[in-house]
Design an enzyme around this catalytic site. Structure first.
Site, PDB file in Angstrom:
ATOM      1  N   LYS A  61      -4.918  -3.023  14.264  1.00  0.00           N
ATOM      2  CA  LYS A  61      -4.349  -1.933  15.050  1.00  0.00           C
ATOM      3  C   LYS A  61      -4.954  -1.960  16.453  1.00  0.00           C
ATOM      4  O   LYS A  61      -6.174  -1.988  16.623  1.00  0.00           O
ATOM      5  CB  LYS A  61      -4.619  -0.588  14.375  1.00  0.00           C
ATOM      6  CG  LYS A  61      -3.883  -0.399  13.056  1.00  0.00           C
ATOM      7  CD  LYS A  61      -4.130   0.989  12.499  1.00  0.00           C
ATOM      8  CE  LYS A  61      -3.351   1.218  11.215  1.00  0.00           C
ATOM      9  NZ  LYS A  61      -3.896   0.456  10.067  1.00  0.00           N
ATOM     10  N   GLU A  97       0.826  -1.204   0.000  1.00  0.00           N
ATOM     11  CA  GLU A  97       0.000   0.000   0.000  1.00  0.00           C
ATOM     12  C   GLU A  97       0.862   1.256   0.000  1.00  0.00           C
ATOM     13  O   GLU A  97       2.059   1.217   0.322  1.00  0.00           O
ATOM     14  CB  GLU A  97      -0.912   0.018   1.216  1.00  0.00           C
ATOM     15  CG  GLU A  97      -0.157   0.111   2.541  1.00  0.00           C
ATOM     16  CD  GLU A  97      -1.060   0.479   3.705  1.00  0.00           C
ATOM     17  OE1 GLU A  97      -1.684   1.549   3.632  1.00  0.00           O
ATOM     18  OE2 GLU A  97      -1.123  -0.303   4.676  1.00  0.00           O
TER      19      GLU A  97
END
Length: 300
Positions: free
Chosen positions: A160, A26
């Site tokens: 996360k 990404e």
């Protein structure tokens, strides 16, 4: 691929055509997740980690409205350093392309474009998910919906840890996304190796993960696969420090009234500030580890 709105670099195109392992990367981490002065060099380190394992890296971004699969030095530097680079998820692809803008692709957008290009494995840092307080805000990352629809294998360090990890795992189950712990029975949480939750499946070799991908394809399943690769013990943050910084960061989010897509970048920046850069070091270490593992899986 020529009929698709993709500009694939010669190296990546040749690797796809020859069956060489390719790993999608990404670009949001370059433009929005790393300090500008070191973003481009760190991105090249991530690409180098893929190459060391015998695969070809394909960093994905939108540049001047065009989808780029594989970036040369000039394009990568632009994505890393230009101030007007927008964060582009799937919903943003049409507007960014039609207006000729430059956009850094999120996990969701990178997965979608990688699949269009014929790339099956994608390495990132931490997965997005259900935000804390989503019962009231309905705040949930587009990463999850993309995983429910795009058959790409995403190697990450779990979710996360600033998110609602239990709720995220529940959503992945509802979306029929296969979650694999790589060399672990515990689900990792980005900066930490163990969130206290277990993974449904454990695999210990790239070949085992590749076999799961093969069976998924034979069945015609369209969901992605999450390979949760815990951060190395030497790079893990101290759990007490992690919890203290997280709690203070969440309190600051509420005090400032920060909402929506601004919450995650604020909290990641808060961690960087409060840990005096230790969280950034951990972030880079886990991305490099994920890139190397993704390369081994792509080769397998």
């Amino acid at each position: 691929m020529t009929s698709l709105p993709l500009h694939v670099s010669a190296e990546v195109s040749d690797a796809i055509a020859s069956g060489t392992g390719v790993v999608a990367l990404e670009s949001t981490i370059i433009s929005h997740g790393l300090p500008t002065e070191s973003a481009a060099s760190t991105a090249r380190e991530i690409e180098a980690a893929v190459r060391r394992e015998g695969a070809v890296p394909a960093t994905i971004a939108l540049v001047d409205g065009a989808v780029r699969i594989g970036l040369d030095d000039e394009l990568l530097t632009r994505v890393a350093e230009d101030e007007d680079v927008v964060k582009a998820s799937i919903r943003d692809l049409g507007p960014v392309m039609s207006r000729g803008l430059t956009g850094a692709t999120t996990v969701a957008a990178t997965s979608y474009l990688a699949n269009m290009a014929g790339i099956r494995v994608f390495a990132t840092g931490g997965l997005g998910g259900v935000h804390r307080g989503a019962r009231d805000t309905w705040d949930e990352s587009a990463d999850l919906d993309a995983l429910g629809q795009v058959p790409v294998t995403v190697v990450c360090a779990g979710v996360k840890s600033i998110l609602d990890v239990p709720a995220t795992l529940e959503r992945l189950e509802s979306l029929s996304v296969t979650v694999i712990g790589y060399g672990t029975d515990a689900f990792p949480g980005f900066y930490i190796r163990d969130t206290g939750l277990t993974v449904p499946w454990r695999m210990d070799t790239p070949e085992q993960v590749a076999a799961v991908m093969g069976q998924r394809d034979l069945l015609g399943l369209r969901q992605g696969i999450v390979v949760a690769n815990p951060i190395d013990e030497a790079d893990e943050m101290d759990h007490v420090q992690h919890q203290d910084v997280l709690e203070s960061g969440l309190a600051e989010v509420e005090r400032q009234g920060i909402t929506g897509k601004d919450v995650t970048p604020f909290l990641l920046g808060w961690f960087h500030e409060q840990t005096h850069g230790a969280s950034l070091t951990a972030n880079i270490a886990l991305v490099l580890s994920n890139a190397a593992l993704a390369a081994r899986i792509a080769r397998a």
